[in-house]
Write a protein that holds these residues in place. Structure first.
Motif, PDB file in Angstrom:
ATOM      1  N   LYS A  44      -4.582  20.776  19.026  1.00 28.65           N
ATOM      2  CA  LYS A  44      -4.941  19.535  18.139  1.00 28.65           C
ATOM      3  C   LYS A  44      -5.360  18.891  18.068  1.00 28.65           C
ATOM      4  N   SER A  45      -6.106  18.538  17.034  1.00 28.51           N
ATOM      5  CA  SER A  45      -7.851  17.792  16.710  1.00 28.51           C
ATOM      6  C   SER A  45      -8.592  17.932  18.230  1.00 28.51           C
ATOM      7  N   GLY A  46      -8.578  19.515  18.279  1.00 26.45           N
ATOM      8  CA  GLY A  46      -9.664  19.505  18.797  1.00 26.45           C
ATOM      9  C   GLY A  46     -10.780  20.406  18.417  1.00 26.45           C
ATOM     10  N   THR A  47     -11.943  20.355  19.303  1.00 27.30           N
ATOM     11  CA  THR A  47     -13.309  20.704  19.124  1.00 27.30           C
ATOM     12  C   THR A  47     -13.505  22.279  20.377  1.00 27.30           C
ATOM     13  N   THR A  48     -13.792  23.042  19.684  1.00 22.83           N
ATOM     14  CA  THR A  48     -14.175  23.872  21.012  1.00 22.83           C
ATOM     15  C   THR A  48     -15.575  24.908  20.420  1.00 22.83           C
ATOM     16  N   SER A  49     -16.479  24.928  21.605  1.00 24.15           N
ATOM     17  CA  SER A  49     -17.961  26.442  21.182  1.00 24.15           C
ATOM     18  C   SER A  49     -17.203  27.207  21.593  1.00 24.15           C
ATOM     19  N   PHE A  50     -17.842  28.121  20.697  1.00 22.90           N
ATOM     20  CA  PHE A  50     -17.901  29.510  20.936  1.00 22.90           C
ATOM     21  C   PHE A  50     -19.254  30.250  21.633  1.00 22.90           C
ATOM     22  N   GLN A  51     -19.455  30.898  22.532  1.00 22.91           N
ATOM     23  CA  GLN A  51     -20.278  31.331  22.863  1.00 22.91           C
ATOM     24  C   GLN A  51     -19.976  33.027  23.267  1.00 22.91           C
ATOM     25  N   GLY A  52     -20.860  34.212  21.718  1.00 24.04           N
ATOM     26  CA  GLY A  52     -20.986  35.331  21.945  1.00 24.04           C
ATOM     27  C   GLY A  52     -21.553  36.500  22.883  1.00 24.04           C
ATOM     28  N   TYR A  53     -21.051  36.563  23.454  1.00 21.08           N
ATOM     29  CA  TYR A  53     -22.482  37.931  24.579  1.00 21.08           C
ATOM     30  C   TYR A  53     -22.076  38.908  24.037  1.00 21.08           C
ATOM     31  N   CYS A  54     -22.938  40.032  23.972  1.00 19.02           N
ATOM     32  CA  CYS A  54     -23.550  41.219  23.719  1.00 19.02           C
ATOM     33  C   CYS A  54     -23.748  42.014  25.061  1.00 19.02           C
ATOM     34  N   ASP A  55     -22.374  42.407  25.717  1.00 15.54           N
ATOM     35  CA  ASP A  55     -22.736  42.998  27.196  1.00 15.54           C
ATOM     36  C   ASP A  55     -23.451  44.330  27.049  1.00 15.54           C
ATOM     37  N   GLY A  56     -24.079  44.971  27.836  1.00 10.90           N
ATOM     38  CA  GLY A  56     -24.635  45.708  27.925  1.00 10.90           C
ATOM     39  C   GLY A  56     -25.806  45.926  26.933  1.00 10.90           C
ATOM     40  N   THR A  57     -26.607  44.676  26.783  1.00 11.14           N
ATOM     41  CA  THR A  57     -27.694  44.848  25.774  1.00 11.14           C
ATOM     42  C   THR A  57     -28.742  44.365  26.159  1.00 11.14           C
ATOM     43  N   GLN A  58     -29.511  44.638  26.236  1.00 10.40           N
ATOM     44  CA  GLN A  58     -31.029  43.764  26.882  1.00 10.40           C
ATOM     45  C   GLN A  58     -31.184  42.404  26.070  1.00 10.40           C
ATOM     46  N   GLN A  59     -31.546  42.906  24.763  1.00 14.22           N
ATOM     47  CA  GLN A  59     -31.828  41.288  24.150  1.00 14.22           C
ATOM     48  C   GLN A  59     -31.215  41.141  22.712  1.00 14.22           C
ATOM     49  N   ILE A  60     -30.471  40.366  22.502  1.00 12.43           N
ATOM     50  CA  ILE A  60     -30.040  40.553  21.053  1.00 12.43           C
ATOM     51  C   ILE A  60     -31.199  39.304  20.088  1.00 12.43           C
ATOM     52  N   PHE A  61     -30.864  40.302  17.998  1.00 15.66           N
ATOM     53  CA  PHE A  61     -32.134  39.100  17.307  1.00 15.66           C
ATOM     54  C   PHE A  61     -31.208  39.016  16.236  1.00 15.66           C
ATOM     55  N   GLN A  62     -31.413  38.092  15.508  1.00 16.33           N
ATOM     56  CA  GLN A  62     -30.629  37.861  14.343  1.00 16.33           C
ATOM     57  C   GLN A  62     -30.762  39.069  13.498  1.00 16.33           C
ATOM     58  N   ASP A  63     -31.313  40.153  13.463  1.00 16.89           N
ATOM     59  CA  ASP A  63     -31.238  41.464  13.122  1.00 16.89           C
ATOM     60  C   ASP A  63     -30.979  42.879  13.095  1.00 16.89           C
ATOM     61  N   ASN A  64     -30.370  42.496  14.612  1.00 18.89           N
ATOM     62  CA  ASN A  64     -29.567  43.735  15.094  1.00 18.89           C
ATOM     63  C   ASN A  64     -28.139  43.121  15.976  1.00 18.89           C
ATOM     64  N   SER A  65     -28.132  41.973  15.857  1.00 23.28           N
ATOM     65  CA  SER A  65     -26.272  41.216  16.022  1.00 23.28           C
ATOM     66  C   SER A  65     -26.701  40.171  14.816  1.00 23.28           C
ATOM     67  N   GLY A  66     -25.148  39.606  15.234  1.00 24.57           N
ATOM     68  CA  GLY A  66     -24.662  38.279  14.282  1.00 24.57           C
ATOM     69  C   GLY A  66     -23.411  37.911  15.198  1.00 24.57           C
TER      70      GLY A  66
END
Length: 121
Positions: A44-66
C-alpha cells in the motif's frame, strides 16, 4: 542522444524523489532465458525499483534486450532504461508506485534477453 540522456536523468531523479517519500525497495529480477515474466506485489502506498538482469549474457544493448513494466489501475511505472554498471553487470531498471493507500497491487515485469553468450560486434 542528448535528449535520451536528459530523460534518463530526469526519470532517475523523479524515481529517487518518489522512493524517498514512500520508502522505496529494490527488487532484482534475474532472467536466464530469452524471455521472463514476473508478477511483483507492491505494498500500500509503496514504491519498488526493479532491476532486470540478463544472466549468462556478456552485454545487453537497447536493440538486443528490453524490459517492460506494466502497472494496473492506481499504479504508475517509469519507462525502463539500461543502467551501465562499472562492474560490467549492466541491467534494465524501472520504478513502480502503488498509489492506493488501502490495498496491495501487482505490477507485471517482462524482461527480454539475448540468447546466453550472444555478443554484439
Amino acid at each position: 542522444m542528448k535528449n535520451l540522456a536528459k530523460t534518463v536523468m530526469l526519470v532517475s531523479a523523479l524515481s529517487l524523489c518518489t522512493g524517498a517519500a514512500f520508502g522505496k525497495a529494490t527488487q532484482q529480477l534475474h532472467c536466464s532465458t530469452t524471455s521472463c515474466n514476473y508478477t511483483e506485489q507492491l505494498h500500500k502506498s509503496g514504491t519498488t525499483s526493479f532491476q532486470g538482469y540478463c544472466d549468462g549474457t556478456q552485454q545487453i544493448f537497447q536493440d538486443n534486450s528490453g524490459m517492460k513494466c506494466k502497472p494496473v489501475k492506481g499504479m504508475t511505472c517509469t519507462i525502463a532504461f539500461i543502467v551501465i554498471s562499472p562492474t560490467g553487470h549492466d541491467y534494465w531498471s524501472c520504478t513502480c508506485t502503488n498509489w492506493s493507500a488501502t490495498k496491495k497491487q501487482n505490477a507485471t515485469i517482462h524482461i527480454a534477453c539475448p540468447p546466453p553468450n550472444q555478443e554484439q560486434n
